[in-house]
Write a protein that holds these residues in place. Sequence first.
Motif, PDB file in Angstrom:
ATOM      1  N   ARG A  15      22.950 -83.462 -55.405  1.00 56.37           N
ATOM      2  CA  ARG A  15      22.841 -84.504 -54.361  1.00 56.37           C
ATOM      3  C   ARG A  15      24.158 -84.614 -53.595  1.00 56.37           C
ATOM      4  N   THR A  16      24.358 -83.638 -52.733  1.00 53.71           N
ATOM      5  CA  THR A  16      25.622 -83.499 -52.006  1.00 53.71           C
ATOM      6  C   THR A  16      25.815 -84.571 -50.933  1.00 53.71           C
ATOM      7  N   HIS A  17      24.728 -85.207 -50.477  1.00 54.33           N
ATOM      8  CA  HIS A  17      24.814 -86.136 -49.343  1.00 54.33           C
ATOM      9  C   HIS A  17      24.526 -87.591 -49.748  1.00 54.33           C
ATOM     10  N   LEU A  18      24.805 -87.883 -51.012  1.00 53.25           N
ATOM     11  CA  LEU A  18      24.484 -89.227 -51.510  1.00 53.25           C
ATOM     12  C   LEU A  18      25.299 -90.319 -50.790  1.00 53.25           C
ATOM     13  N   GLU A  20      26.731 -90.251 -47.834  1.00 51.88           N
ATOM     14  CA  GLU A  20      26.306 -90.362 -46.436  1.00 51.88           C
ATOM     15  C   GLU A  20      24.994 -91.146 -46.321  1.00 51.88           C
ATOM     16  N   ALA A  21      24.063 -90.840 -47.205  1.00 55.51           N
ATOM     17  CA  ALA A  21      22.758 -91.525 -47.175  1.00 55.51           C
ATOM     18  C   ALA A  21      22.928 -93.014 -47.471  1.00 55.51           C
ATOM     19  N   GLU A  23      25.533 -94.848 -47.018  1.00 53.26           N
ATOM     20  CA  GLU A  23      26.213 -95.484 -45.893  1.00 53.26           C
ATOM     21  C   GLU A  23      25.228 -95.799 -44.771  1.00 53.26           C
ATOM     22  N   THR A  37      17.512 -87.325 -40.347  1.00 49.80           N
ATOM     23  CA  THR A  37      18.900 -86.922 -40.091  1.00 49.80           C
ATOM     24  C   THR A  37      19.319 -85.845 -41.088  1.00 49.80           C
ATOM     25  N   LEU A  38      18.938 -86.037 -42.343  1.00 55.53           N
ATOM     26  CA  LEU A  38      19.383 -85.113 -43.391  1.00 55.53           C
ATOM     27  C   LEU A  38      18.465 -83.903 -43.551  1.00 55.53           C
ATOM     28  N   THR A 108      19.054 -86.563 -50.220  1.00 59.46           N
ATOM     29  CA  THR A 108      20.480 -86.495 -50.564  1.00 59.46           C
ATOM     30  C   THR A 108      20.862 -85.105 -51.078  1.00 59.46           C
ATOM     31  N   PRO A 110      19.742 -82.093 -49.507  1.00 61.84           N
ATOM     32  CA  PRO A 110      18.904 -81.482 -48.457  1.00 61.84           C
ATOM     33  C   PRO A 110      18.744 -79.975 -48.605  1.00 61.84           C
ATOM     34  N   GLU A 111      19.810 -79.311 -48.982  1.00 60.45           N
ATOM     35  CA  GLU A 111      19.731 -77.852 -49.109  1.00 60.45           C
ATOM     36  C   GLU A 111      18.719 -77.470 -50.194  1.00 60.45           C
TER      37      GLU A 111
END
Length: 268
Positions: A15-18, A20-21, A23, A37-38, A108, A110-111
Amino acid sequence: MDHARLRDGLLRPSRTHLAEARELLAESTAPDTVWRTLMGHDPRRTFLHGSRCTKCRGGGTEGGYHDSDLTEWGPDAWTCGRCRATGLDPSSPTLPEAAEQHVLTIATAPEAARQAEENAWRIATILEPWGVPHPERLVWRAAGRTYLPGLPDPFQPTVNLLFFTHWKADLDSVGKEFLKFFEGSPTHLNPHHHARNQLAWETAAQRGYTVPEKIVHYNGEKDMSTHPLVGRPFSELPNPYTPLLDIWRLGFVFEGITKGVIQLYAAK
Ligand SMILES: [Zn+2]
């Protein structure tokens, strides 16, 4: 094939975008906007908005007696008949928009989630000649629990019968080590069986096996003479357990294909 990652990454996508999500959600951005967005938009994608099963209160199991003498009572003796062990109310709706639960558990990563979707569509394409109608939609579920996920009928029972009954003498010992390898994993998950099937398929391909006209089993024979793949060597047929294991390795679960819909699951 990296089986260690399969075991260690079970139900845990990267979960690399936790941050950002979180926020974006804290700024009151609508969950579906954060999702897009993600993850971008795919018109085939839908979301199960799961609410807890009222019978088992979300646990997926019910209390009962383990034995016929009615002496051994256990709190988790039976799977819940109302929700089929998922812990989610069967009336939970499937909608085109993502909710916060989908953003936090899936978008979170996404890839990994996009790769899981690609693998799921690939499985669907592979299974079509085996008699599984090609699905038109994909639904993500991010609540409750998964229970005995796997490849759909009529594919999986046919292949299991073929590998482990019809060809029992040749293939039964293949991949038995996986049953021990996953010791400690929840028993209602199936990655060890899928790892075993993947290897059995590869072995059948290496040995030049073809799809037979009949499958001999304990109660008789299953006629395959009209099956479109009869006579085809396994070495020419793509192995659906490879993308299936890839989805496990990414931390998500391919639960099946039902009524033209691919089901993918993410744990909390
Ligand atoms: Zn239930």
